[in-house]
Design a protein around this motif. Structure first.
Motif, PDB file in Angstrom:
ATOM      1  N   GLU A 190      -3.702  -1.180  -3.303  1.00 23.52           N
ATOM      2  CA  GLU A 190      -4.722  -1.845  -2.877  1.00 23.52           C
ATOM      3  C   GLU A 190      -4.204  -2.935  -1.921  1.00 23.52           C
ATOM      4  O   GLU A 190      -3.124  -3.443  -2.221  1.00 23.52           O
ATOM      5  CB  GLU A 190      -5.213  -2.738  -4.153  1.00 23.52           C
ATOM      6  N   VAL A 191      -4.770  -2.855  -0.569  1.00 19.75           N
ATOM      7  CA  VAL A 191      -4.294  -3.987   0.406  1.00 19.75           C
ATOM      8  C   VAL A 191      -5.229  -4.771   0.886  1.00 19.75           C
ATOM      9  O   VAL A 191      -6.383  -4.242   1.396  1.00 19.75           O
ATOM     10  CB  VAL A 191      -3.885  -2.890   1.746  1.00 19.75           C
ATOM     11  N   VAL A 192      -5.255  -5.959   1.351  1.00 18.00           N
ATOM     12  CA  VAL A 192      -6.418  -6.921   1.869  1.00 18.00           C
ATOM     13  C   VAL A 192      -5.606  -7.369   3.152  1.00 18.00           C
ATOM     14  O   VAL A 192      -4.518  -7.791   3.185  1.00 18.00           O
ATOM     15  CB  VAL A 192      -6.650  -8.090   1.029  1.00 18.00           C
ATOM     16  N   VAL A 193      -6.095  -7.058   4.391  1.00 15.02           N
ATOM     17  CA  VAL A 193      -5.861  -7.616   5.507  1.00 15.02           C
ATOM     18  C   VAL A 193      -6.712  -8.536   6.010  1.00 15.02           C
ATOM     19  O   VAL A 193      -7.831  -8.598   6.115  1.00 15.02           O
ATOM     20  CB  VAL A 193      -6.024  -6.445   6.660  1.00 15.02           C
ATOM     21  N   ILE A 194      -6.144  -9.767   6.092  1.00 17.07           N
ATOM     22  CA  ILE A 194      -6.694 -11.070   6.507  1.00 17.07           C
ATOM     23  C   ILE A 194      -6.539 -11.054   8.033  1.00 17.07           C
ATOM     24  O   ILE A 194      -5.708 -11.143   8.683  1.00 17.07           O
ATOM     25  CB  ILE A 194      -6.334 -12.361   6.010  1.00 17.07           C
ATOM     26  N   ASP A 195      -8.003 -10.871   8.763  1.00 18.18           N
ATOM     27  CA  ASP A 195      -8.054 -10.848  10.210  1.00 18.18           C
ATOM     28  C   ASP A 195      -8.428 -12.383  10.913  1.00 18.18           C
ATOM     29  O   ASP A 195      -9.351 -12.575  10.899  1.00 18.18           O
ATOM     30  CB  ASP A 195      -9.199  -9.741  10.602  1.00 18.18           C
ATOM     31  N   ALA A 196      -7.183 -12.670  11.096  1.00 20.44           N
ATOM     32  CA  ALA A 196      -7.185 -14.274  11.278  1.00 20.44           C
ATOM     33  C   ALA A 196      -7.169 -14.381  12.824  1.00 20.44           C
ATOM     34  O   ALA A 196      -7.130 -15.658  13.430  1.00 20.44           O
ATOM     35  CB  ALA A 196      -5.868 -15.067  10.792  1.00 20.44           C
ATOM     36  N   ASP A 197      -7.325 -13.358  13.382  1.00 23.98           N
ATOM     37  CA  ASP A 197      -7.652 -13.589  15.066  1.00 23.98           C
ATOM     38  C   ASP A 197      -8.897 -13.626  15.395  1.00 23.98           C
ATOM     39  O   ASP A 197      -9.905 -12.806  15.127  1.00 23.98           O
ATOM     40  CB  ASP A 197      -6.818 -12.250  15.626  1.00 23.98           C
ATOM     41  N   PRO A 198      -9.627 -14.617  16.065  1.00 22.79           N
ATOM     42  CA  PRO A 198     -11.024 -14.839  16.449  1.00 22.79           C
ATOM     43  C   PRO A 198     -11.479 -13.507  17.073  1.00 22.79           C
ATOM     44  O   PRO A 198     -12.789 -13.360  17.085  1.00 22.79           O
ATOM     45  CB  PRO A 198     -10.922 -16.070  17.156  1.00 22.79           C
ATOM     46  N   ASN A 199     -10.784 -12.912  17.792  1.00 25.15           N
ATOM     47  CA  ASN A 199     -11.338 -11.580  18.400  1.00 25.15           C
ATOM     48  C   ASN A 199     -11.512 -10.533  17.341  1.00 25.15           C
ATOM     49  O   ASN A 199     -12.065  -9.618  17.791  1.00 25.15           O
ATOM     50  CB  ASN A 199     -10.449 -11.146  19.502  1.00 25.15           C
ATOM     51  N   ARG A 200     -11.100 -10.712  16.286  1.00 27.37           N
ATOM     52  CA  ARG A 200     -11.234  -9.843  15.234  1.00 27.37           C
ATOM     53  C   ARG A 200     -10.891  -8.300  15.358  1.00 27.37           C
ATOM     54  O   ARG A 200     -11.923  -7.404  14.906  1.00 27.37           O
ATOM     55  CB  ARG A 200     -12.669  -9.740  14.599  1.00 27.37           C
ATOM     56  N   PRO A 201      -9.949  -8.174  16.144  1.00 28.33           N
ATOM     57  CA  PRO A 201      -9.567  -6.545  16.266  1.00 28.33           C
ATOM     58  C   PRO A 201      -9.395  -5.859  14.998  1.00 28.33           C
ATOM     59  O   PRO A 201      -9.893  -4.561  14.954  1.00 28.33           O
ATOM     60  CB  PRO A 201      -8.284  -6.745  17.016  1.00 28.33           C
ATOM     61  N   VAL A 202      -9.054  -6.107  14.144  1.00 24.20           N
ATOM     62  CA  VAL A 202      -8.761  -5.373  12.570  1.00 24.20           C
ATOM     63  C   VAL A 202     -10.088  -5.163  11.952  1.00 24.20           C
ATOM     64  O   VAL A 202     -10.333  -4.050  11.606  1.00 24.20           O
ATOM     65  CB  VAL A 202      -7.842  -5.999  11.652  1.00 24.20           C
ATOM     66  N   ILE A 240      -1.775  -8.531   4.083  1.00 24.41           N
ATOM     67  CA  ILE A 240      -1.522  -8.611   5.372  1.00 24.41           C
ATOM     68  C   ILE A 240      -2.292  -9.396   6.058  1.00 24.41           C
ATOM     69  O   ILE A 240      -3.558  -9.315   6.101  1.00 24.41           O
ATOM     70  CB  ILE A 240      -1.461  -7.066   5.798  1.00 24.41           C
ATOM     71  N   VAL A 241      -1.635 -10.290   7.082  1.00 23.90           N
ATOM     72  CA  VAL A 241      -2.347 -10.961   7.905  1.00 23.90           C
ATOM     73  C   VAL A 241      -2.011 -10.852   9.426  1.00 23.90           C
ATOM     74  O   VAL A 241      -0.848 -10.791   9.721  1.00 23.90           O
ATOM     75  CB  VAL A 241      -2.049 -12.445   7.701  1.00 23.90           C
ATOM     76  N   ASP A 242      -2.846 -10.729  10.167  1.00 24.97           N
ATOM     77  CA  ASP A 242      -3.043 -10.272  11.499  1.00 24.97           C
ATOM     78  C   ASP A 242      -3.568 -11.790  12.342  1.00 24.97           C
ATOM     79  O   ASP A 242      -4.507 -12.320  12.072  1.00 24.97           O
ATOM     80  CB  ASP A 242      -3.975  -9.291  11.979  1.00 24.97           C
ATOM     81  N   LEU A 243      -2.402 -12.287  13.033  1.00 26.76           N
ATOM     82  CA  LEU A 243      -2.976 -13.534  13.637  1.00 26.76           C
ATOM     83  C   LEU A 243      -2.939 -13.236  15.242  1.00 26.76           C
ATOM     84  O   LEU A 243      -2.756 -12.392  15.930  1.00 26.76           O
ATOM     85  CB  LEU A 243      -1.546 -14.438  13.507  1.00 26.76           C
ATOM     86  N   GLU A 244      -3.844 -14.412  15.788  1.00 27.54           N
ATOM     87  CA  GLU A 244      -3.763 -14.423  17.313  1.00 27.54           C
ATOM     88  C   GLU A 244      -2.592 -14.426  18.070  1.00 27.54           C
ATOM     89  O   GLU A 244      -1.643 -15.176  17.486  1.00 27.54           O
ATOM     90  CB  GLU A 244      -5.091 -15.506  17.476  1.00 27.54           C
ATOM     91  N   GLY A 245      -2.734 -14.359  19.131  1.00 22.84           N
ATOM     92  CA  GLY A 245      -1.274 -14.189  19.887  1.00 22.84           C
ATOM     93  C   GLY A 245      -1.221 -15.805  20.451  1.00 22.84           C
ATOM     94  O   GLY A 245      -0.692 -15.847  22.050  1.00 22.84           O
ATOM     95  N   THR A 246      -1.552 -16.757  19.919  1.00 24.43           N
ATOM     96  CA  THR A 246      -1.307 -18.256  20.758  1.00 24.43           C
ATOM     97  C   THR A 246      -0.749 -19.078  19.023  1.00 24.43           C
ATOM     98  O   THR A 246      -0.968 -18.789  18.284  1.00 24.43           O
ATOM     99  CB  THR A 246      -2.602 -18.781  21.033  1.00 24.43           C
ATOM    100  N   THR A 264      -9.136  -3.513   2.228  1.00 22.98           N
ATOM    101  CA  THR A 264     -10.418  -4.345   2.396  1.00 22.98           C
ATOM    102  C   THR A 264      -9.852  -5.383   3.750  1.00 22.98           C
ATOM    103  O   THR A 264      -8.718  -5.802   3.892  1.00 22.98           O
ATOM    104  CB  THR A 264     -10.591  -5.127   1.276  1.00 22.98           C
ATOM    105  N   VAL A 265     -10.762  -5.501   4.620  1.00 20.73           N
ATOM    106  CA  VAL A 265     -10.540  -6.500   5.746  1.00 20.73           C
ATOM    107  C   VAL A 265     -11.440  -7.768   5.457  1.00 20.73           C
ATOM    108  O   VAL A 265     -12.674  -7.698   5.020  1.00 20.73           O
ATOM    109  CB  VAL A 265     -11.044  -5.852   7.232  1.00 20.73           C
ATOM    110  N   LEU A 266     -10.718  -8.834   5.449  1.00 23.44           N
ATOM    111  CA  LEU A 266     -11.307 -10.083   5.233  1.00 23.44           C
ATOM    112  C   LEU A 266     -11.381 -10.743   6.692  1.00 23.44           C
ATOM    113  O   LEU A 266     -10.537 -11.223   7.216  1.00 23.44           O
ATOM    114  CB  LEU A 266     -10.503 -11.090   4.471  1.00 23.44           C
ATOM    115  N   ALA A 267     -12.572 -10.828   7.309  1.00 25.48           N
ATOM    116  CA  ALA A 267     -12.704 -11.421   8.735  1.00 25.48           C
ATOM    117  C   ALA A 267     -13.260 -12.933   8.666  1.00 25.48           C
ATOM    118  O   ALA A 267     -13.022 -13.499   9.999  1.00 25.48           O
ATOM    119  CB  ALA A 267     -13.741 -10.563   9.425  1.00 25.48           C
ATOM    120  N   GLU A 268     -13.735 -13.524   7.696  1.00 21.57           N
ATOM    121  CA  GLU A 268     -14.445 -14.819   8.015  1.00 21.57           C
ATOM    122  C   GLU A 268     -13.247 -15.886   7.975  1.00 21.57           C
ATOM    123  O   GLU A 268     -13.668 -16.967   7.519  1.00 21.57           O
ATOM    124  CB  GLU A 268     -15.519 -14.820   6.819  1.00 21.57           C
ATOM    125  N   THR A 269     -11.979 -15.578   7.801  1.00 27.46           N
ATOM    126  CA  THR A 269     -11.134 -16.730   7.764  1.00 27.46           C
ATOM    127  C   THR A 269     -11.053 -17.575   8.780  1.00 27.46           C
ATOM    128  O   THR A 269     -11.301 -17.208   9.930  1.00 27.46           O
ATOM    129  CB  THR A 269      -9.814 -16.203   7.385  1.00 27.46           C
TER     130      THR A 269
END
Ligand SMILES: Nc1ncnc2c1ncn2[C@@H]1O[C@H](COP(=O)(O)OP(=O)(O)OP(=O)(O)O)[C@@H](O)[C@H]1O
Ligand SMILES: [Mg+2]
Length: 204
Positions: A32-44, A83-89, A58-63
């Motif tokens: 079981e995996v949760v990806v936290i999509d912490a990039d405001p562009n929400r690519p994941v 897993i956390v995907d971050l923005e490039g800044t 599961t992808v969590l987008a509202e972070t």
């Protein structure tokens, strides 16, 4: 259980691609995996809205900056892999996510300019280690490399990183159409058919 954060201030370094590939590979093996999509562009989140997203992922987008620490802690208490995907800044969200990471993966393309951006990410990781008084493991992941040739520049970057005790994964993300295609068609790499993976040769 491990929280794996993908971080680099360099836009287009391969954070979202590597995050989705790792998440789908873990999910395919039944984790079981949760990806936290912490990039405001929400690519994941956009990838997950296409067909084929594994059931155990599961992808969590509202972070947000205000919620990211709580979101990571809540997910880590519930599932084996976060897993956390971050923005490039550089942002507070990035610093907070790094502060909660068990492993930070710093995707980097094989040029000197990209390596300099990776060094910024590593400085931030070290700062967070000092601020929070805890060891934060990290490693550089070379991305978009050629499967066929080993350019001198890449060799030079690897040597420079070794001299500075920067860990680099032996595995690289080669430049492959399939890594782009999952964002167009959705799902894991294995869900792509041959023409989606390699592209079609047009005949005129
Ligand atoms: N290994 C690869 N092979 C082919 N294309 C790739 C590979 N890795 C990334 N790409 C492509 O490069 C571009 C940037 O990748 P990606 O979006 O993963 O980077 P990012 O670090 O998440 O960028 P950002 O900082 O904007 O969030 C995308 O178009 C992606 O499809
Ligand atoms: Mg991204």
């Amino acid at each position: 259980m491990p929280t794996i954060v993908f971080a680099s201030p360099k836009g287009g370094a391969g954070k979202s691609t590597s995050a989705v590939v790792l998440a789908t590979e873990l999910a395919r093996r039944g984790a079981e995996v949760v990806v936290i999509d912490a990039d405001p562009n929400r690519p994941v989140s956009r990838w997950a809205s296409r067909p084929g997203c594994p059931k155990t992922l599961t992808v969590l987008a509202e972070t947000t900056e205000a919620s990211i620490i709580d979101d990571i802690e809540a997910a880590a208490a519930r599932v084996p892999f976060v897993i956390v995907d971050l923005e490039g800044t550089a942002s507070m969200t990035v610093a907070y996510a790094i502060s909660r990471a068990d492993l930070v993966i710093v995707p980097t393309q094989g040029s000197q300019l990209d390596a300099a951006e990776a060094a910024k990410a590593i400085r931030l990781i070290r700062q967070q280690e000092r601020a929070f008084g805890r060891r934060i493991l990290y490693a550089v992941l070379l991305t978009r490399t050629s499967a066929a040739i080993r350019p001198r520049t890449l060799q030079h970057i690897r040597e420079e990183m070794a001299r500075n005790d920067v860990p680099v994964f032996g595995t690289q993300m080669h430049e492959r159409e399939a890594f782009r295609a999952i964002f167009s068609f959705g799902g894991p790499l294995q869900g792509l058919n041959v023409s989606q993976s390699f592209g079609k040769t047009e005949s005129y």
